[in-house]
Scaffold this motif. Structure first.
Motif, PDB file in Angstrom:
ATOM      1  N   MET A  42       3.875  -2.536   9.863  1.00 44.67           N
ATOM      2  CA  MET A  42       4.027  -3.643  10.805  1.00 44.67           C
ATOM      3  C   MET A  42       4.137  -3.092  12.217  1.00 44.67           C
ATOM      4  SD  MET A  42       4.069  -6.712   9.392  1.00 44.67           S
ATOM      5  CE  MET A  42       4.918  -7.658  10.657  1.00 44.67           C
ATOM      6  N   LEU A  43       3.436  -3.722  13.156  1.00 46.09           N
ATOM      7  CA  LEU A  43       3.497  -3.306  14.545  1.00 46.09           C
ATOM      8  C   LEU A  43       3.157  -4.499  15.427  1.00 46.09           C
ATOM      9  CD1 LEU A  43       3.859  -0.981  16.593  1.00 46.09           C
ATOM     10  CD2 LEU A  43       1.387  -0.579  16.408  1.00 46.09           C
ATOM     11  N   GLY A  44       4.067  -4.828  16.342  1.00 42.31           N
ATOM     12  CA  GLY A  44       3.831  -5.932  17.262  1.00 42.31           C
ATOM     13  C   GLY A  44       3.712  -7.279  16.587  1.00 42.31           C
ATOM     14  N   GLY A  45       4.419  -7.451  15.467  1.00 37.17           N
ATOM     15  CA  GLY A  45       4.348  -8.714  14.748  1.00 37.17           C
ATOM     16  C   GLY A  45       3.063  -8.902  13.965  1.00 37.17           C
ATOM     17  N   VAL A  46       2.288  -7.843  13.835  1.00 35.15           N
ATOM     18  CA  VAL A  46       1.014  -7.890  13.105  1.00 35.15           C
ATOM     19  C   VAL A  46       1.087  -6.930  11.922  1.00 35.15           C
ATOM     20  CG1 VAL A  46      -1.484  -7.473  13.251  1.00 35.15           C
ATOM     21  CG2 VAL A  46      -0.263  -8.481  15.192  1.00 35.15           C
ATOM     22  N   TYR A  47       0.538  -7.357  10.788  1.00 33.03           N
ATOM     23  CA  TYR A  47       0.476  -6.517   9.594  1.00 33.03           C
ATOM     24  C   TYR A  47      -0.814  -5.697   9.640  1.00 33.03           C
ATOM     25  CZ  TYR A  47       0.527  -5.228   4.645  1.00 33.03           C
ATOM     26  OH  TYR A  47       0.540  -4.524   3.469  1.00 33.03           O
ATOM     27  N   TRP A  48      -0.666  -4.364   9.590  1.00 31.54           N
ATOM     28  CA  TRP A  48      -1.811  -3.465   9.701  1.00 31.54           C
ATOM     29  C   TRP A  48      -2.059  -2.726   8.391  1.00 31.54           C
ATOM     30  CZ3 TRP A  48      -4.418  -3.159  14.439  1.00 31.54           C
ATOM     31  CH2 TRP A  48      -3.776  -3.762  15.527  1.00 31.54           C
ATOM     32  N   ASP A  49      -3.318  -2.375   8.172  1.00 32.07           N
ATOM     33  CA  ASP A  49      -3.721  -1.549   7.038  1.00 32.07           C
ATOM     34  C   ASP A  49      -4.686  -0.491   7.526  1.00 32.07           C
ATOM     35  OD1 ASP A  49      -2.902  -2.038   4.183  1.00 32.07           O
ATOM     36  OD2 ASP A  49      -3.295  -4.095   4.782  1.00 32.07           O
ATOM     37  N   ILE A  50      -4.339   0.767   7.295  1.00 32.10           N
ATOM     38  CA  ILE A  50      -5.278   1.862   7.526  1.00 32.10           C
ATOM     39  C   ILE A  50      -5.753   2.361   6.169  1.00 32.10           C
ATOM     40  CG2 ILE A  50      -5.566   4.197   8.403  1.00 32.10           C
ATOM     41  CD1 ILE A  50      -3.501   3.646  10.495  1.00 32.10           C
ATOM     42  N   LYS A  51      -7.068   2.414   5.961  1.00 32.94           N
ATOM     43  CA  LYS A  51      -7.619   2.846   4.680  1.00 32.94           C
ATOM     44  C   LYS A  51      -8.661   3.939   4.884  1.00 32.94           C
ATOM     45  CE  LYS A  51      -7.072  -1.564   2.239  1.00 32.94           C
ATOM     46  NZ  LYS A  51      -7.758  -2.608   1.441  1.00 32.94           N
ATOM     47  N   ALA A  52      -8.697   4.845   3.928  1.00 29.21           N
ATOM     48  CA  ALA A  52      -9.737   5.885   3.917  1.00 29.21           C
ATOM     49  C   ALA A  52     -10.174   6.105   2.485  1.00 29.21           C
ATOM     50  CB  ALA A  52      -9.217   7.186   4.519  1.00 29.21           C
ATOM     51  N   ASP A  90     -28.780  12.866 -14.940  1.00 31.37           N
ATOM     52  CA  ASP A  90     -27.483  13.079 -15.586  1.00 31.37           C
ATOM     53  C   ASP A  90     -26.528  11.944 -15.235  1.00 31.37           C
ATOM     54  OD1 ASP A  90     -28.399  15.521 -16.576  1.00 31.37           O
ATOM     55  OD2 ASP A  90     -27.739  16.599 -14.772  1.00 31.37           O
ATOM     56  N   GLN A  91     -25.592  11.665 -16.153  1.00 37.37           N
ATOM     57  CA  GLN A  91     -24.591  10.639 -15.874  1.00 37.37           C
ATOM     58  C   GLN A  91     -23.723  11.104 -14.708  1.00 37.37           C
ATOM     59  OE1 GLN A  91     -22.606   9.145 -19.291  1.00 37.37           O
ATOM     60  NE2 GLN A  91     -21.604   7.486 -18.184  1.00 37.37           N
ATOM     61  N   ALA A  92     -23.471  10.186 -13.766  1.00 39.81           N
ATOM     62  CA  ALA A  92     -22.822  10.573 -12.516  1.00 39.81           C
ATOM     63  C   ALA A  92     -21.298  10.477 -12.562  1.00 39.81           C
ATOM     64  CB  ALA A  92     -23.336   9.701 -11.376  1.00 39.81           C
ATOM     65  N   TYR A  93     -20.775   9.556 -13.362  1.00 36.13           N
ATOM     66  CA  TYR A  93     -19.336   9.262 -13.328  1.00 36.13           C
ATOM     67  C   TYR A  93     -18.887   9.057 -11.886  1.00 36.13           C
ATOM     68  CZ  TYR A  93     -19.356  10.827 -18.175  1.00 36.13           C
ATOM     69  OH  TYR A  93     -19.624  10.957 -19.513  1.00 36.13           O
ATOM     70  N   SER A  94     -19.579   8.178 -11.184  1.00 36.73           N
ATOM     71  CA  SER A  94     -19.308   7.925  -9.773  1.00 36.73           C
ATOM     72  C   SER A  94     -17.830   7.615  -9.565  1.00 36.73           C
ATOM     73  CB  SER A  94     -20.160   6.763  -9.274  1.00 36.73           C
ATOM     74  OG  SER A  94     -21.525   7.088  -9.347  1.00 36.73           O
ATOM     75  N   THR A  95     -17.218   8.314  -8.613  1.00 34.57           N
ATOM     76  CA  THR A  95     -15.774   8.228  -8.403  1.00 34.57           C
ATOM     77  C   THR A  95     -15.460   7.911  -6.946  1.00 34.57           C
ATOM     78  OG1 THR A  95     -15.283   9.766 -10.203  1.00 34.57           O
ATOM     79  CG2 THR A  95     -13.601   9.528  -8.502  1.00 34.57           C
ATOM     80  N   TYR A  96     -14.480   7.050  -6.774  1.00 35.39           N
ATOM     81  CA  TYR A  96     -14.041   6.637  -5.441  1.00 35.39           C
ATOM     82  C   TYR A  96     -12.525   6.722  -5.387  1.00 35.39           C
ATOM     83  CZ  TYR A  96     -13.141   3.532  -1.456  1.00 35.39           C
ATOM     84  OH  TYR A  96     -12.712   2.995  -0.280  1.00 35.39           O
ATOM     85  N   ILE A  97     -11.989   7.393  -4.364  1.00 36.96           N
ATOM     86  CA  ILE A  97     -10.546   7.555  -4.189  1.00 36.96           C
ATOM     87  C   ILE A  97     -10.160   6.989  -2.830  1.00 36.96           C
ATOM     88  CG2 ILE A  97      -8.631   9.197  -4.071  1.00 36.96           C
ATOM     89  CD1 ILE A  97     -10.347  11.117  -5.750  1.00 36.96           C
ATOM     90  N   GLU A  98      -9.151   6.095  -2.828  1.00 38.25           N
ATOM     91  CA  GLU A  98      -8.792   5.410  -1.595  1.00 38.25           C
ATOM     92  C   GLU A  98      -7.300   5.516  -1.306  1.00 38.25           C
ATOM     93  OE1 GLU A  98     -10.561   1.446  -0.346  1.00 38.25           O
ATOM     94  OE2 GLU A  98      -8.485   0.828  -0.776  1.00 38.25           O
ATOM     95  N   LEU A  99      -6.979   5.818  -0.049  1.00 38.27           N
ATOM     96  CA  LEU A  99      -5.603   5.844   0.443  1.00 38.27           C
ATOM     97  C   LEU A  99      -5.411   4.671   1.394  1.00 38.27           C
ATOM     98  CD1 LEU A  99      -2.830   7.269   0.824  1.00 38.27           C
ATOM     99  CD2 LEU A  99      -3.879   8.534   2.724  1.00 38.27           C
ATOM    100  N   ASP A 100      -4.361   3.893   1.150  1.00 41.63           N
ATOM    101  CA  ASP A 100      -4.049   2.718   1.966  1.00 41.63           C
ATOM    102  C   ASP A 100      -2.639   2.872   2.524  1.00 41.63           C
ATOM    103  OD1 ASP A 100      -3.621   0.280   3.120  1.00 41.63           O
ATOM    104  OD2 ASP A 100      -3.728  -0.885   1.271  1.00 41.63           O
ATOM    105  N   ILE A 101      -2.501   2.801   3.848  1.00 39.05           N
ATOM    106  CA  ILE A 101      -1.192   2.907   4.496  1.00 39.05           C
ATOM    107  C   ILE A 101      -0.936   1.612   5.272  1.00 39.05           C
ATOM    108  CG2 ILE A 101       0.236   4.175   6.143  1.00 39.05           C
ATOM    109  CD1 ILE A 101      -1.448   6.640   5.569  1.00 39.05           C
ATOM    110  N   PRO A 102       0.002   0.771   4.786  1.00 39.56           N
ATOM    111  CA  PRO A 102       0.325  -0.471   5.499  1.00 39.56           C
ATOM    112  C   PRO A 102       1.520  -0.278   6.433  1.00 39.56           C
ATOM    113  CG  PRO A 102       1.276  -0.529   3.311  1.00 39.56           C
ATOM    114  CD  PRO A 102       0.627   0.832   3.459  1.00 39.56           C
TER     115      PRO A 102
END
Length: 263
Positions: free
Chosen positions: A170-180, A156-168
């Motif tokens: 700044m901390l300690g002069g560094v740019y951070w990204d948390i992703k799930a 059967d056709q899967a219609y594969s789906t991906y959902i991503e949350l990205d939270i940027p």
């Protein structure tokens, strides 16, 4: 005579249209058009929790105008036998909401590595729809494949789906990204069969199932990236380190990369 008047009126209307609000002047248009070119060099290529190769060069370019954006990006390994990818995208953004379509192509499906070859079950193209929302605090994006070699093990056709949350942040002069990233249901997959000899006159078969994302609802990607600009005096080069994991497949990797932004 009426014909001549109509012709003059038509020409006048065209000139008004060109110089009116619909077609702004070239100088004004250039101010609204934005173009970007960049290239990433990464020590290992991970994409949506999938291990897709070693050291890779990943160029990208895009042009945008009044919310519309046309982009192309890709990935090429440093070895001639490595995986190659091209992604074409067309989207529109309004008030933080974005919609679009993406054409993913890679050379691992078609043995002849043809780009201009479109066969739903045999070509390396996958068409994907995208819907998302971005603000200063987070970005939430959803992607669903609607055409291409995207079928469940059942056929059967899967219609594969991906959902991503990205939270940027700044901390300690560094740019951070948390992703799930999650796969909400069974994605495309395939099954392999191996035979193991257990005795002189007996063998048994083992079946292994593999999925594009996962075999059901699953977290297929979780990552933490830290980016810091390396000051060279005449320019700055972003350098990033990323801890990339796939909880579903129980895999993890630490990668390093740099970004080159010509303009």
């Amino acid at each position: 005579m009426n014909r001549h008047y109509r012709m003059i009126a038509l020409v006048a209307a065209v000139i008004t249209f060109i110089h009116g609000p619909f077609f702004i002047s070239e100088t004004h248009a250039q101010k609204r058009v934005e173009g970007h070119v960049k290239a990433d060099l990464v020590s290992h290529y991970w994409w949506r929790g999938m291990d897709l190769g070693g050291v890779s060069i990943q160029p990208a370019a895009s042009i945008g105008w009044q919310g519309f954006k046309l982009g192309v990006d890709g990935s090429t390994g440093i070895e001639s036998t490595d995986r190659r990818e091209i992604h074409l995208s067309l989207g529109y953004n309004f008030s933080g909401v974005n919609i679009g379509v993406i054409d993913h192509w890679n050379n691992s499906v078609d043995p002849d590595h043809r780009y201009f070859y479109y066969n739903e079950k045999k070509s390396g193209h996958l068409y994907e729809a995208n819907l998302g929302y971005t603000c200063k605090y987070f970005s939430l994006q959803g992607y669903t494949i609607f055409w291409g070699n995207d079928y469940k093990i059942s056929g059967d056709q899967a219609y594969s789906t991906y959902i991503e949350l990205d939270i940027p942040f700044m901390l300690g002069g560094v740019y951070w990204d948390i992703k799930a990233g999650i796969s909400p249901f069974e994605s495309a997959g395939y099954q392999t069969e191996t035979e193991t000899e257990a005795g002189l006159d007996y063998t048994y078969k083992t079946y292994h199932q593999y999925y594009y994302y996962g075999g059901g609802f699953s977290c297929v990607m979780a990552s933490l990236r830290a980016t810091k600009n390396l000051d060279l005096g005449f320019t700055e080069i972003p350098v990033f380190a990323e801890f990339h994991t796939n909880p579903y497949m129980r895999k993890a990797d630490l990668l390093l990369g740099i970004t080159i932004n010509p303009f």
